[in-house]
Design an enzyme around this catalytic site. Structure first.
Site, PDB file in Angstrom:
ATOM      1  N   GLN A 103       0.292 -10.245  -6.036  1.00  0.00           N
ATOM      2  CA  GLN A 103      -0.247 -11.615  -6.028  1.00  0.00           C
ATOM      3  C   GLN A 103       0.492 -12.531  -6.993  1.00  0.00           C
ATOM      4  O   GLN A 103       0.256 -13.735  -6.995  1.00  0.00           O
ATOM      5  CB  GLN A 103      -1.743 -11.592  -6.372  1.00  0.00           C
ATOM      6  CG  GLN A 103      -2.608 -10.882  -5.342  1.00  0.00           C
ATOM      7  CD  GLN A 103      -2.809 -11.685  -4.054  1.00  0.00           C
ATOM      8  OE1 GLN A 103      -2.523 -12.882  -3.983  1.00  0.00           O
ATOM      9  NE2 GLN A 103      -3.290 -11.023  -3.026  1.00  0.00           N
ATOM     10  N   THR A 121       0.843  -1.201   0.000  1.00  0.00           N
ATOM     11  CA  THR A 121       0.000   0.000   0.000  1.00  0.00           C
ATOM     12  C   THR A 121       0.879   1.251   0.000  1.00  0.00           C
ATOM     13  O   THR A 121       0.637   2.198  -0.762  1.00  0.00           O
ATOM     14  CB  THR A 121      -0.942  -0.029   1.223  1.00  0.00           C
ATOM     15  OG1 THR A 121      -1.759  -1.201   1.115  1.00  0.00           O
ATOM     16  CG2 THR A 121      -1.819   1.206   1.283  1.00  0.00           C
ATOM     17  N   THR A 167      14.511   4.719   9.531  1.00  0.00           N
ATOM     18  CA  THR A 167      15.415   3.588   9.765  1.00  0.00           C
ATOM     19  C   THR A 167      14.786   2.311   9.215  1.00  0.00           C
ATOM     20  O   THR A 167      13.606   2.037   9.461  1.00  0.00           O
ATOM     21  CB  THR A 167      15.669   3.440  11.281  1.00  0.00           C
ATOM     22  OG1 THR A 167      16.166   4.688  11.747  1.00  0.00           O
ATOM     23  CG2 THR A 167      16.665   2.333  11.581  1.00  0.00           C
ATOM     24  N   CYS A 189      -8.825  -7.229   2.626  1.00  0.00           N
ATOM     25  CA  CYS A 189      -7.889  -6.144   2.879  1.00  0.00           C
ATOM     26  C   CYS A 189      -8.426  -5.057   3.783  1.00  0.00           C
ATOM     27  O   CYS A 189      -7.678  -4.299   4.355  1.00  0.00           O
ATOM     28  CB  CYS A 189      -7.388  -5.573   1.561  1.00  0.00           C
ATOM     29  SG  CYS A 189      -6.187  -6.698   0.871  1.00  0.00           S
ATOM     30  N   SER A 199       4.885  -7.264  -1.976  1.00  0.00           N
ATOM     31  CA  SER A 199       4.605  -7.282  -0.539  1.00  0.00           C
ATOM     32  C   SER A 199       5.070  -8.615   0.029  1.00  0.00           C
ATOM     33  O   SER A 199       4.741  -9.672  -0.518  1.00  0.00           O
ATOM     34  CB  SER A 199       3.100  -7.116  -0.330  1.00  0.00           C
ATOM     35  OG  SER A 199       2.791  -7.145   1.033  1.00  0.00           O
ATOM     36  N   ALA A 200       5.808  -8.566   1.148  1.00  0.00           N
ATOM     37  CA  ALA A 200       6.396  -9.797   1.694  1.00  0.00           C
ATOM     38  C   ALA A 200       5.342 -10.810   2.134  1.00  0.00           C
ATOM     39  O   ALA A 200       5.507 -12.016   1.933  1.00  0.00           O
ATOM     40  CB  ALA A 200       7.298  -9.445   2.883  1.00  0.00           C
ATOM     41  N   HIS A 201       4.229 -10.311   2.717  1.00  0.00           N
ATOM     42  CA  HIS A 201       3.318 -11.275   3.359  1.00  0.00           C
ATOM     43  C   HIS A 201       2.453 -12.049   2.369  1.00  0.00           C
ATOM     44  O   HIS A 201       1.651 -12.890   2.767  1.00  0.00           O
ATOM     45  CB  HIS A 201       2.472 -10.602   4.444  1.00  0.00           C
ATOM     46  CG  HIS A 201       1.349  -9.736   3.988  1.00  0.00           C
ATOM     47  ND1 HIS A 201       0.041 -10.134   4.057  1.00  0.00           N
ATOM     48  CD2 HIS A 201       1.325  -8.481   3.482  1.00  0.00           C
ATOM     49  CE1 HIS A 201      -0.745  -9.147   3.620  1.00  0.00           C
ATOM     50  NE2 HIS A 201       0.016  -8.136   3.266  1.00  0.00           N
ATOM     51  N   ASN A 213      -6.361  -9.994  -6.757  1.00  0.00           N
ATOM     52  CA  ASN A 213      -6.365 -10.718  -5.480  1.00  0.00           C
ATOM     53  C   ASN A 213      -7.666 -11.497  -5.270  1.00  0.00           C
ATOM     54  O   ASN A 213      -7.670 -12.506  -4.580  1.00  0.00           O
ATOM     55  CB  ASN A 213      -6.121  -9.775  -4.303  1.00  0.00           C
ATOM     56  CG  ASN A 213      -6.947  -8.513  -4.361  1.00  0.00           C
ATOM     57  OD1 ASN A 213      -7.003  -7.839  -5.390  1.00  0.00           O
ATOM     58  ND2 ASN A 213      -7.606  -8.191  -3.271  1.00  0.00           N
TER      59      ASN A 213
HETATM   60  N1  PLP Z   1      -2.164  -5.323  -3.974  1.00  0.00           N
HETATM   61  C1  PLP Z   1      -2.784  -6.511  -3.969  1.00  0.00           C
HETATM   62  C2  PLP Z   1      -3.113  -7.186  -5.274  1.00  0.00           C
HETATM   63  C3  PLP Z   1      -3.123  -7.117  -2.752  1.00  0.00           C
HETATM   64  O1  PLP Z   1      -3.732  -8.299  -2.753  1.00  0.00           O
HETATM   65  C4  PLP Z   1      -2.819  -6.437  -1.547  1.00  0.00           C
HETATM   66  C5  PLP Z   1      -3.247  -7.019  -0.239  1.00  0.00           C
HETATM   67  O2  PLP Z   1      -4.186  -7.754  -0.180  1.00  0.00           O
HETATM   68  C6  PLP Z   1      -2.149  -5.212  -1.609  1.00  0.00           C
HETATM   69  C7  PLP Z   1      -1.845  -4.691  -2.839  1.00  0.00           C
HETATM   70  C8  PLP Z   1      -1.764  -4.460  -0.356  1.00  0.00           C
HETATM   71  O3  PLP Z   1      -0.673  -5.076   0.246  1.00  0.00           O
HETATM   72  P1  PLP Z   1      -0.140  -4.668   1.687  1.00  0.00           P
HETATM   73  O4  PLP Z   1      -0.929  -5.470   2.647  1.00  0.00           O
HETATM   74  O5  PLP Z   1       1.310  -5.045   1.701  1.00  0.00           O
HETATM   75  O6  PLP Z   1      -0.309  -3.189   1.843  1.00  0.00           O
END
Ligand code: PLP
Length: 390
Positions: A186, A75, A245, A334, A206-208, A158
């Protein structure tokens, strides 16, 4: 099939379970007490961890990544990239409009630092693919007098998992002197991004979503000539592109997660998951022939199935599965707790008041897991049938 008490996590697109290598890297980084910007030996050790991760993440983009700027997640990376004001060396570069796919994640759709009037949504087809002729018309009509066009596209949705034709989009954007920002959240680590031909200029990850920790992401630039003006200003970290940092622990986990994901990709782990997804969808159709599987006719992520069951609200189905120990989403997760129509379904012109359920398989899902989800859905369908008959 008896109801199992064990939790079954099938909400990978919302957040991937933390991988063991990522966890190990994070635990090791917790022992680094220093600031990676400090010049003493302790600082240099922390810096080495950050730089190792930067090069691991760059490998997602073959050897083409010129800049990897760490952010607090995708984000923030989107808010960083989606701005009218960029610089090329010391010269300012101005983008006057942002063109964004209507099925994109809200972090693209909200347009970052562009104001409302300068954000133009590009429609998608009923299958969820970007309407290329509409994109051609809109970007083709762009008036370059006031600035250049900036285009933001998801690599994969997503919710539906639908993959966008990035090659065609990139060629079209280039032909109109535009710059393409791709939300690869994704796709990264699940499919090769395929850079033998241009597929974008800047990438958000995004790492997660690939087995790393939550709260760390990056903007990746394939060119270091032009960069967006910083969003987070202060010190000169990240070569002046993002102050603050560095999150050494998160970055270490991110790098290790990418390395593990690339190793999995090399041994084709995700190909097997497509077989599991197909097994699920075949079983689902046998249980409920009138099910609508969104985006099923076009290329999708191998782990994702987004479907509407006639007469059953997606939230009701999600709760029923949760009570059976199975975690899935009703649309995206989200904005936690928000129950509302899926903007992706709306963008696809699907009039489904009951919404859709998303099963996003983890890479080690096996046939027994699939059968367990199907058994839970079968019980739900039977209950719904009985309720309607009563
Ligand atoms: N973009 C996509 C396609 C996503 O699926 C998501 C999270 O679901 C994001 C962006 C946002 O990621 P973050 O949680 O790292 O802000």
């Amino acid at each position: 099939m008896p109801v199992s008490n064990e939790r079954l996590y099938m909400d990978y697109n919302a957040s991937a379970p933390l991988g063991s290598l990522a966890r190990q890297a994070m635990v090791a980084a917790m022992d680094l007490d220093a600031n990676p910007s400090s010049v003493h030996d302790d600082g240099r050790k922390a810096r080495a961890v950050v730089e190792k991760a930067r090069s691991q993440i760059g490998k997602l983009f073959d050897s083409q990544a010129k800049q990897v700027v760490f952010t607090s997640g995708a984000t923030e990376a989107a808010n960083f990239a989606l701005t009218p004001d960029w610089t090329m060396g010391r010269a300012p570069v101005r983008f006057s409009k942002l063109y964004v796919a209507s099925s994109a994640h809200p972090c693209l759709l909200s347009g970052g630092r562009f104001t409302g009037d300068d954000i133009v949504q590009v429609p998608v087809t009923g299958d969820g693919m970007v309407d290329l002729p509409a994109l051609e018309r809109t970007v083709g009509d762009h008036d370059t007098e006031s600035g250049l066009p900036l285009v933001a596209m998801p690599a994969a949705c997503n919710e539906t998992g639908v993959l966008q034709p990035l090659r065609e989009i990139a060629a079209l954007v280039r032909a109109h002197r535009g710059t393409l920002v791709v939300d690869a959240v994704q796709m990264a680590g699940r499919m090769a991004i395929g850079l033998s031909e241009p597929v974008g200029d800047y990438f958000i990850v995004s790492a997660h979503k690939l087995g790393g920790p939550r709260g760390i992401g990056a903007l990746i630039a394939l060119s270091d000539i032009m960069m967006p003006l910083p969003l987070v200003r202060g010190g000169g970290q990240e070569k002046g592109h993002r102050a603050g940092t560095e999150n050494t622990v998160g970055i270490a986990g991110f790098g290790a997660a990418v390395e593990a994901a690339l190793a999995d990709l090399a041994r084709d782990r995700w190909a097997a998951i497509a077989t599991m997804r197909d097994r699920f969808e075949t079983g689902l159709r046998a249980l409920c022939p009138s099910v609508t599987i969104h985006g099923e006719r076009v290329p999708r992520l191998p782990n994702t199935s987004f479907f509407s069951l006639p007469g059953i609200k997606a939230e009701t189905a999600q709760i029923a599965l949760d009570l059976d120990g199975i975690a899935v989403s009703a649309g995206s997760a989200c904005s936690s707790g928000k129950v509302g129509p899926s903007h992706v379904l709306e963008a696809m012109g699907v009039e489904k008041a009951d919404g859709a359920l998303r099963v996003s398989l983890v890479p080690d899902a096996d046939p027994a897991d699939i059968d367990r989800i199907l058994a839970s859905l079968e019980r739900l369908l039977k209950r719904s049938l009985n309720a309607h008959a009563a």
